[in-house]
Design a protein around this motif. Structure first.
Motif, PDB file in Angstrom:
ATOM      1  N   GLU A   1     -17.148 -30.011  11.549  1.00 56.71           N
ATOM      2  CA  GLU A   1     -18.244 -29.299  10.895  1.00 56.71           C
ATOM      3  C   GLU A   1     -17.711 -28.105  10.098  1.00 56.71           C
ATOM      4  N   PRO A   2     -18.371 -27.759   8.994  1.00 54.66           N
ATOM      5  CA  PRO A   2     -18.002 -26.522   8.296  1.00 54.66           C
ATOM      6  C   PRO A   2     -18.499 -25.316   9.098  1.00 54.66           C
ATOM      7  N   PRO A   3     -17.774 -24.198   9.028  1.00 53.00           N
ATOM      8  CA  PRO A   3     -18.227 -23.000   9.757  1.00 53.00           C
ATOM      9  C   PRO A   3     -19.609 -22.553   9.285  1.00 53.00           C
ATOM     10  N   ILE A   4     -20.343 -21.887  10.163  1.00 57.03           N
ATOM     11  CA  ILE A   4     -21.638 -21.304   9.821  1.00 57.03           C
ATOM     12  C   ILE A   4     -21.471 -19.786   9.896  1.00 57.03           C
ATOM     13  N   GLU A   5     -21.834 -19.121   8.841  1.00 52.68           N
ATOM     14  CA  GLU A   5     -21.722 -17.655   8.768  1.00 52.68           C
ATOM     15  C   GLU A   5     -22.362 -16.996   9.988  1.00 52.68           C
ATOM     16  N   GLY A   6     -21.624 -16.121  10.653  1.00 45.61           N
ATOM     17  CA  GLY A   6     -22.185 -15.373  11.782  1.00 45.61           C
ATOM     18  C   GLY A   6     -22.203 -16.134  13.098  1.00 45.61           C
ATOM     19  N   ILE A   7     -21.716 -17.367  13.097  1.00 42.88           N
ATOM     20  CA  ILE A   7     -21.667 -18.146  14.342  1.00 42.88           C
ATOM     21  C   ILE A   7     -20.194 -18.323  14.708  1.00 42.88           C
ATOM     22  N   THR A   8     -19.732 -17.508  15.651  1.00 44.48           N
ATOM     23  CA  THR A   8     -18.326 -17.550  16.059  1.00 44.48           C
ATOM     24  C   THR A   8     -18.231 -17.411  17.577  1.00 44.48           C
ATOM     25  N   GLY A   9     -17.064 -17.710  18.108  1.00 44.91           N
ATOM     26  CA  GLY A   9     -16.829 -17.513  19.533  1.00 44.91           C
ATOM     27  C   GLY A   9     -17.012 -16.056  19.918  1.00 44.91           C
ATOM     28  N   GLU A  10     -16.595 -15.162  19.024  1.00 44.21           N
ATOM     29  CA  GLU A  10     -16.692 -13.728  19.291  1.00 44.21           C
ATOM     30  C   GLU A  10     -18.159 -13.287  19.377  1.00 44.21           C
ATOM     31  N   VAL A  11     -18.989 -13.782  18.450  1.00 44.84           N
ATOM     32  CA  VAL A  11     -20.421 -13.463  18.459  1.00 44.84           C
ATOM     33  C   VAL A  11     -21.072 -14.004  19.738  1.00 44.84           C
ATOM     34  N   LEU A  12     -20.690 -15.226  20.120  1.00 46.62           N
ATOM     35  CA  LEU A  12     -21.242 -15.821  21.343  1.00 46.62           C
ATOM     36  C   LEU A  12     -20.845 -14.995  22.565  1.00 46.62           C
ATOM     37  N   ALA A  13     -19.585 -14.573  22.625  1.00 51.02           N
ATOM     38  CA  ALA A  13     -19.121 -13.756  23.752  1.00 51.02           C
ATOM     39  C   ALA A  13     -19.945 -12.466  23.850  1.00 51.02           C
ATOM     40  N   ARG A  14     -20.196 -11.859  22.690  1.00 47.72           N
ATOM     41  CA  ARG A  14     -20.975 -10.613  22.658  1.00 47.72           C
ATOM     42  C   ARG A  14     -22.398 -10.866  23.168  1.00 47.72           C
ATOM     43  N   ARG A  15     -22.995 -11.981  22.748  1.00 47.10           N
ATOM     44  CA  ARG A  15     -24.364 -12.313  23.155  1.00 47.10           C
ATOM     45  C   ARG A  15     -24.420 -12.540  24.675  1.00 47.10           C
ATOM     46  N   ILE A  16     -23.452 -13.255  25.214  1.00 49.25           N
ATOM     47  CA  ILE A  16     -23.418 -13.513  26.666  1.00 49.25           C
ATOM     48  C   ILE A  16     -23.277 -12.187  27.408  1.00 49.25           C
ATOM     49  N   CYS A  17     -22.437 -11.310  26.886  1.00 48.64           N
ATOM     50  CA  CYS A  17     -22.206  -9.994  27.478  1.00 48.64           C
ATOM     51  C   CYS A  17     -23.502  -9.178  27.513  1.00 48.64           C
ATOM     52  N   GLU A  18     -24.258  -9.235  26.424  1.00 49.58           N
ATOM     53  CA  GLU A  18     -25.534  -8.500  26.328  1.00 49.58           C
ATOM     54  C   GLU A  18     -26.536  -8.995  27.366  1.00 49.58           C
ATOM     55  N   LYS A  19     -26.424 -10.279  27.733  1.00 44.40           N
ATOM     56  CA  LYS A  19     -27.370 -10.849  28.700  1.00 44.40           C
ATOM     57  C   LYS A  19     -26.935 -10.536  30.136  1.00 44.40           C
ATOM     58  N   GLY A  20     -25.890  -9.736  30.281  1.00 43.90           N
ATOM     59  CA  GLY A  20     -25.551  -9.240  31.610  1.00 43.90           C
ATOM     60  C   GLY A  20     -24.558 -10.043  32.413  1.00 43.90           C
TER      61      GLY A  20
END
Length: 152
Positions: A71-90
């Motif tokens: 798949e081509p990358p999607i702007e703003g969808i990265t492993g780093e962004v996902l890690a941050r989101r999981i972190c925010e959820k506690g």
């Protein structure tokens, strides 16, 4: 002392991840450390919020870059962004790992005897298990401080 158990699982959907971690909890490990490789940009984007809460039973989580699966990358969808989101959820301890080598180093550093290291994902993440085992074995072979005797 019990060694560190390294287990690879194909789980890459939040529901599967929850089930796998729930099962892992029943196994009596001291702690559960997860190395997760998100699979596909579209799936990561679609399920971002579900992923954010899927790792509640992990003591530590290391998120790799997304396995593109052509798949081509999607702007703003990265492993780093996902890690941050999981972190925010506690989730307890969440780190983004820039490479397999970094993930191996990070998870090997936190794992103690009696712990489980679980690699999760449908991409190339299954290649990490042997690297972790190698790293852990090397770690146990550290030279003893001078004057100490090492049982043979």
């Amino acid at each position: 002392a019990a060694a560190v158990s390294v287990i690879d699982d194909y789980g890459h959907h939040p529901t599967e991840i929850r089930a796998t971690l729930a099962a892992a909890l029943q196994c009596g490990f001291r702690k559960i450390h997860v190395v997760f490789q998100p699979h596909r940009y579209t799936r990561t984007q679609l399920l971002m919020d579900e992923f954010a809460t899927a790792f509640a039973n992990a003591d530590s989580l290391f998120v790799l870059d997304i396995y593109a699966a052509s798949e081509p990358p999607i702007e703003g969808i990265t492993g780093e962004v996902l890690a941050r989101r999981i972190c925010e959820k506690g989730a307890k301890t969440v780190s983004y790992a820039r490479s397999f080598a970094e993930a191996v180093a990070l998870v090997s550093a936190v794992a103690q005897p009696g712990d489980m290291i679980l690699t999760l994902g449908a991409g190339s993440v299954s290649q990490i298990g042997p690297l972790i085992l190698e790293r852990l074995e090397a770690g146990h072979a550290v030279p003893a401080p001078s004057g100490a005797t090492v049982p043979r």
